[in-house]
Design a protein around this motif. Structure first.
Motif, PDB file in Angstrom:
ATOM      1  N   THR A   1       7.719  22.948  48.686  1.00 58.26           N
ATOM      2  CA  THR A   1       9.061  22.345  48.720  1.00 58.26           C
ATOM      3  C   THR A   1       8.938  20.903  48.246  1.00 58.26           C
ATOM      4  OG1 THR A   1       9.915  23.835  50.407  1.00 58.26           O
ATOM      5  CG2 THR A   1      10.997  21.689  50.242  1.00 58.26           C
TER       6      THR A   1
ATOM      7  N   ARG B   1       6.488  18.134  59.532  1.00 62.22           N
ATOM      8  CA  ARG B   1       7.591  17.321  60.081  1.00 62.22           C
ATOM      9  C   ARG B   1       7.204  15.837  60.050  1.00 62.22           C
ATOM     10  NH1 ARG B   1       8.588  19.839  64.556  1.00 62.22           N
ATOM     11  NH2 ARG B   1      10.546  20.731  63.849  1.00 62.22           N
TER      12      ARG B   1
ATOM     13  N   LEU C   1      15.682  17.673  54.355  1.00 65.32           N
ATOM     14  CA  LEU C   1      17.075  17.212  54.361  1.00 65.32           C
ATOM     15  C   LEU C   1      17.328  16.286  55.546  1.00 65.32           C
ATOM     16  CD1 LEU C   1      18.762  20.566  53.281  1.00 65.32           C
ATOM     17  CD2 LEU C   1      18.672  18.438  51.941  1.00 65.32           C
ATOM     18  N   SER C   2      16.758  16.623  56.716  1.00 70.82           N
ATOM     19  CA  SER C   2      17.050  15.749  57.861  1.00 70.82           C
ATOM     20  C   SER C   2      16.319  14.410  57.739  1.00 70.82           C
ATOM     21  CB  SER C   2      16.810  16.436  59.198  1.00 70.82           C
ATOM     22  OG  SER C   2      15.508  16.878  59.257  1.00 70.82           O
TER      23      SER C   2
ATOM     24  N   GLU D   1      12.641  27.783  54.381  1.00 73.98           N
ATOM     25  CA  GLU D   1      13.919  27.316  54.923  1.00 73.98           C
ATOM     26  C   GLU D   1      13.703  26.188  55.938  1.00 73.98           C
ATOM     27  OE1 GLU D   1      16.339  30.546  56.336  1.00 73.98           O
ATOM     28  OE2 GLU D   1      17.801  29.127  57.172  1.00 73.98           O
ATOM     29  N   SER D   2      12.719  26.360  56.834  1.00 68.83           N
ATOM     30  CA  SER D   2      12.468  25.312  57.839  1.00 68.83           C
ATOM     31  C   SER D   2      12.029  24.017  57.169  1.00 68.83           C
ATOM     32  CB  SER D   2      11.353  25.726  58.808  1.00 68.83           C
ATOM     33  OG  SER D   2      11.553  27.015  59.253  1.00 68.83           O
TER      34      SER D   2
ATOM     35  N   ARG E   1      12.733  22.992  54.095  1.00 64.69           N
ATOM     36  CA  ARG E   1      13.891  22.359  53.415  1.00 64.69           C
ATOM     37  C   ARG E   1      14.743  21.599  54.430  1.00 64.69           C
ATOM     38  NH1 ARG E   1      13.952  27.263  50.771  1.00 64.69           N
ATOM     39  NH2 ARG E   1      15.774  28.057  51.882  1.00 64.69           N
ATOM     40  N   GLU E   2      14.903  22.192  55.614  1.00 68.59           N
ATOM     41  CA  GLU E   2      15.681  21.492  56.654  1.00 68.59           C
ATOM     42  C   GLU E   2      15.012  20.186  57.053  1.00 68.59           C
ATOM     43  OE1 GLU E   2      16.408  24.173  59.928  1.00 68.59           O
ATOM     44  OE2 GLU E   2      17.614  25.446  58.596  1.00 68.59           O
TER      45      GLU E   2
END
Ligand code: GLN
Length: 286
Positions: free
Chosen positions: A278, A225, A258-259, A251-252, A254-255
């Motif tokens: 990713t 993050r 994106l954010s 998935e986490s 990619r989020e």
């Protein structure tokens, strides 16, 4: 009592099998090659050669360490990555074949227009040095929180004569802003991403590796993050960020990309068909 190479290998493999080494025969050969300072072909060419007493007792010591679970790479002090022979120490993660996938995917994004690449959490320097070896014309900077890792990566760079790589002690981006010229065209990282509660941490080689290189809070996502959030400040226009992560984190991650404003975000599998890397692109003039 004289013991031949063949007999010593057989006995060592049996001991290692009893100690549940997942790769007993290979470990037995690698450790004997290390002790004798010979390539593996030597063992096949001279199976009847006898070991001196000193060699035999040295070999038994190495096998004992492996039986106690110590990773082969920490015993020999080396590991091959991207066909580069790297020195390895217990202060850093042992480079893994999975991470070669990250290198391949980063190389796809390093065009002739690229000038600089940043590797965050470089450890032995594996990723940075592999990229530097493939791109003599670009400058690659690797950073690590631990000064032991920076010293080791610098030694590896000198041994491999990859003068376009350099290493810096930094907690993620902290020292990057003041000590390097930016922006970077590509940022890569194999950060810690294992959940501290993951039961695998008490099994096999990872028991001997530094937890600071393996685990991160927030189910392994805390460092990823942080990297996603700060990377845009350090990336050139349309620069790429690539991060290695756990098989169940695609998935986490990619989020998170994106954010943080990345586009063209995709997760790519490793050769075991598991989500592993990713990547995404950052455009500054959106
Ligand atoms: N892929 C490694 C493992 O599962 C972990 C590497 C890392 O945390 N960066 O053992």
């Amino acid at each position: 009592m004289s013991v031949t190479i063949e007999a010593a290998l057989k006995q060592a493999a049996e001991h290692l099998e009893c100690a549940q080494s997942p790769s007993a025969r290979i470990d037995a050969s690698v450790l004997l090659c290390h002790l004798l300072d010979k390539p593996s072909s030597y063992l096949f060419t001279w199976p009847d050669k006898t070991l001196t007493e000193q060699q035999l007792s040295g070999y038994q010591q190495l096998i004992k360490r492996r039986c106690q679970g110590e990773p082969v790479a920490y015993i020999t002090g080396t590991r091959e990555f991207w066909s580069l022979e790297l020195d390895v120490e217990p202060s850093t993660l042992i480079p893994r074949p999975d991470t070669e996938r990250l290198v391949e995917l980063a190389l796809e994004k390093i065009t002739s227009a690229c000038r600089s690449v940043l590797d965050l959490g470089t450890g032995t320097g594996a990723i940075a040095l592999a990229i530097a070896s493939e791109n003599p014309g670009i400058s690659v900077i690797g950073v690590d929180l631990r000064h032991e890792a920076v010293a080791l990566a610098t030694r590896n760079r000198e041994k491999l004569k990859l003068n376009n790589a350099s290493f810096l002690q930094s907690s993620w981006f902290d020292a990057v802003s003041t000590s390097t010229s930016q922006p970077f065209d590509v940022i890569v990282s194999n950060p810690p991403y294992i959940d501290p509660e993951d039961p695998h941490l008490s099994q096999g080689d990872v028991r001997f590796e530094p937890s600071s290189a393996l685990t991160a809070d927030d189910h392994g996502l805390a460092d990823i993050r942080h990297i996603c959030f700060y990377s845009p400040q350090f990336l050139s226009h349309e620069g790429w960020l690539l991060i290695e992560h756990g098989y169940d984190q695609g998935e986490s991650v990619r989020e998170l990309f994106l954010s943080a404003g990345f586009t063209e975000v995709e997760t790519i599998k490793d050769y075991a068909d598991l989500d592993r890397v990713t990547r995404g692109r950052y455009c500054h003039n959106k």
